[in-house]
Every structure is written in C-alpha cells, then in structure tokens.
Design a protein around this motif. Sequence first.
Motif, PDB file in Angstrom:
ATOM      1  N   ARG A  30      -1.976 -15.043 -19.575  1.00  0.00           N
ATOM      2  CA  ARG A  30      -2.976 -15.056 -18.165  1.00  0.00           C
ATOM      3  C   ARG A  30      -2.402 -13.716 -17.448  1.00  0.00           C
ATOM      4  O   ARG A  30      -3.264 -13.200 -16.904  1.00  0.00           O
ATOM      5  CB  ARG A  30      -2.812 -16.139 -17.469  1.00  0.00           C
ATOM      6  CG  ARG A  30      -3.466 -17.389 -18.150  1.00  0.00           C
ATOM      7  CD  ARG A  30      -3.519 -18.603 -17.105  1.00  0.00           C
ATOM      8  NE  ARG A  30      -2.419 -19.219 -16.924  1.00  0.00           N
ATOM      9  CZ  ARG A  30      -1.592 -20.116 -17.987  1.00  0.00           C
ATOM     10  NH1 ARG A  30      -2.188 -20.419 -18.929  1.00  0.00           N
ATOM     11  NH2 ARG A  30      -0.532 -20.519 -17.719  1.00  0.00           N
ATOM     12  N   LEU A  33      -3.958 -10.442 -19.006  1.00  0.00           N
ATOM     13  CA  LEU A  33      -5.574 -10.573 -18.759  1.00  0.00           C
ATOM     14  C   LEU A  33      -5.874 -10.109 -17.176  1.00  0.00           C
ATOM     15  O   LEU A  33      -6.467  -9.421 -16.814  1.00  0.00           O
ATOM     16  CB  LEU A  33      -5.838 -11.968 -19.006  1.00  0.00           C
ATOM     17  CG  LEU A  33      -7.560 -11.996 -18.540  1.00  0.00           C
ATOM     18  CD1 LEU A  33      -8.288 -11.087 -19.406  1.00  0.00           C
ATOM     19  CD2 LEU A  33      -7.923 -13.517 -18.744  1.00  0.00           C
ATOM     20  N   LEU A  34      -4.966 -10.777 -16.170  1.00  0.00           N
ATOM     21  CA  LEU A  34      -5.026 -10.384 -14.874  1.00  0.00           C
ATOM     22  C   LEU A  34      -4.770  -9.027 -14.631  1.00  0.00           C
ATOM     23  O   LEU A  34      -5.456  -8.296 -13.735  1.00  0.00           O
ATOM     24  CB  LEU A  34      -4.121 -11.512 -14.086  1.00  0.00           C
ATOM     25  CG  LEU A  34      -4.102 -11.280 -12.624  1.00  0.00           C
ATOM     26  CD1 LEU A  34      -5.366 -11.613 -11.944  1.00  0.00           C
ATOM     27  CD2 LEU A  34      -2.981 -11.939 -12.034  1.00  0.00           C
ATOM     28  N   SER A  36      -5.148  -6.391 -16.563  1.00  0.00           N
ATOM     29  CA  SER A  36      -6.322  -5.763 -16.976  1.00  0.00           C
ATOM     30  C   SER A  36      -7.469  -5.582 -16.341  1.00  0.00           C
ATOM     31  O   SER A  36      -8.110  -4.708 -15.900  1.00  0.00           O
ATOM     32  CB  SER A  36      -6.779  -6.487 -18.342  1.00  0.00           C
ATOM     33  OG  SER A  36      -7.704  -5.715 -18.872  1.00  0.00           O
ATOM     34  N   LYS A  37      -7.675  -6.994 -15.364  1.00  0.00           N
ATOM     35  CA  LYS A  37      -8.755  -7.003 -14.531  1.00  0.00           C
ATOM     36  C   LYS A  37      -8.539  -6.324 -13.323  1.00  0.00           C
ATOM     37  O   LYS A  37      -9.194  -5.512 -12.602  1.00  0.00           O
ATOM     38  CB  LYS A  37      -8.958  -8.433 -14.382  1.00  0.00           C
ATOM     39  CG  LYS A  37      -9.811  -9.109 -15.437  1.00  0.00           C
ATOM     40  CD  LYS A  37     -10.048 -10.811 -15.285  1.00  0.00           C
ATOM     41  CE  LYS A  37     -10.833 -11.378 -16.495  1.00  0.00           C
ATOM     42  NZ  LYS A  37     -10.802 -12.723 -15.974  1.00  0.00           N
ATOM     43  N   VAL A  38      -7.300  -6.518 -12.715  1.00  0.00           N
ATOM     44  CA  VAL A  38      -6.931  -5.950 -11.328  1.00  0.00           C
ATOM     45  C   VAL A  38      -6.891  -4.498 -11.593  1.00  0.00           C
ATOM     46  O   VAL A  38      -7.207  -3.839 -10.470  1.00  0.00           O
ATOM     47  CB  VAL A  38      -5.463  -6.621 -10.818  1.00  0.00           C
ATOM     48  CG1 VAL A  38      -4.937  -5.678  -9.620  1.00  0.00           C
ATOM     49  CG2 VAL A  38      -5.692  -8.149 -10.413  1.00  0.00           C
ATOM     50  N   ASN A  40      -8.409  -2.747 -13.852  1.00  0.00           N
ATOM     51  CA  ASN A  40      -9.541  -2.286 -14.458  1.00  0.00           C
ATOM     52  C   ASN A  40      -9.241  -1.363 -15.556  1.00  0.00           C
ATOM     53  O   ASN A  40      -9.735  -0.124 -15.786  1.00  0.00           O
ATOM     54  CB  ASN A  40     -10.653  -1.526 -13.444  1.00  0.00           C
ATOM     55  CG  ASN A  40     -11.893  -1.359 -14.118  1.00  0.00           C
ATOM     56  OD1 ASN A  40     -12.491  -2.058 -14.907  1.00  0.00           O
ATOM     57  ND2 ASN A  40     -12.531  -0.328 -13.855  1.00  0.00           N
ATOM     58  N   HIS A  60      -3.191  -7.786 -24.129  1.00  0.00           N
ATOM     59  CA  HIS A  60      -4.490  -7.834 -23.840  1.00  0.00           C
ATOM     60  C   HIS A  60      -5.167  -6.541 -23.998  1.00  0.00           C
ATOM     61  O   HIS A  60      -4.744  -5.488 -23.887  1.00  0.00           O
ATOM     62  CB  HIS A  60      -4.642  -8.338 -22.338  1.00  0.00           C
ATOM     63  CG  HIS A  60      -6.133  -8.217 -22.028  1.00  0.00           C
ATOM     64  ND1 HIS A  60      -6.995  -9.399 -22.509  1.00  0.00           N
ATOM     65  CD2 HIS A  60      -7.060  -7.358 -21.629  1.00  0.00           C
ATOM     66  CE1 HIS A  60      -8.301  -8.942 -22.014  1.00  0.00           C
ATOM     67  NE2 HIS A  60      -8.283  -7.842 -21.571  1.00  0.00           N
TER      68      HIS A  60
END
Length: 182
Positions: A30, A33-34, A36-38, A40, A60
């Motif tokens: 998690r 993944l977080l 990667s999103k934060v 970008n 990820h």
Amino acid sequence: MMETRTEAARLNALQRYDILDTPADGTFDRLTLLASKVFNMPIAIISLVDTDRIWFKSHHGLDVQQIDRSPGLCASAILSNDIYIVEDARHDPRTLANPLVASEFGLGFYAAAPLITHDGHNLGTFCVIDKKQRYLNQDQLVILQDLAAIVMDEIEIRLAARTAIAESTRRIAELEAQLKQG
C-alpha cells in the motif's frame, strides 16, 4: 578497513530484522502504491541492500523481485542519510554507465530516502523512479523521507513483536518446567 567493518555491521543489522525473502506484505505494498500516486511516478520500491543483490520488499510498477547490487542505484543511496536524487539520469555523471539508464529500461529519474535503523544503519531505500527527467520540490522530499521512516517503523515494530513472542515463549516454558518440578 573502516568501510568493511561499517558494511559488516550494516549487513548484521539487516540480518537482525529477518526480512529478506519474506512474502509480499499488504502494508508495504500500500505504501509503494501510495507513493506512485502521490509522486505521479510509474515505479515505487522498498529495497533492501544485501551483500550481492538489492531485494525488493515491495515494488509497484515493476515486475522484478531483485537486481544485482552492482548496477543498482540503491547501493549508492544507502551511503548517506540524505535523499539520493538523480533528476536526469541520461546526463548525470553518476549514472551514465548504469545499465538501467543505458538499456531498454531507460531509467530517467531516481529519488531515494534511506531506510535508517534506530541504531543508524541504512538497510535500503524507499525510492521512486520514472523513465523521464523529473524534479521534486522540498515538500515532496519530506514526504519521501516520511515514507521511508514509516517503513522503518513497521520493520522495527515487527522485530519487537517477534522478540516479545520469543521471550514470552521462553518464559512460559520456564514456568511450565518449574510447575513440573513441584
């Protein structure tokens, strides 16, 4: 000679946590993944630098479990307590010969915060990677350091839990032996 002792102590610390080659873990997954999103970014990794390899506790955006230590940027990143950042790998003298940059993979950006134990050993990194040139602002650098600190908190908690269980088991066996004696 001093560097050899320091590396030996770092590797002993890594073994103390008994985390290498353990199964995937939802908490760490998690977090990558977080990240990667934060940030970008397509790739986020929690790495542990072993004697001859860099093993990924969580990854990820990458389907690889480990890489050799020699071309790995994480092996360089653990040499300091600061964030290790390569904004444009294709033009950075530190990475020009790196196979991850020169190969089809085409690494363009790398930023890593070391995973620092309570007693000062850098076990690995929390890193984010992109195939293009990127930059991180000061707030993002702090977030990356915080993510690395969260990972180390989790690793430390797991070691403390294993230690407590082992001590409880030992104490129970000791009490049972006393009861049998009378």
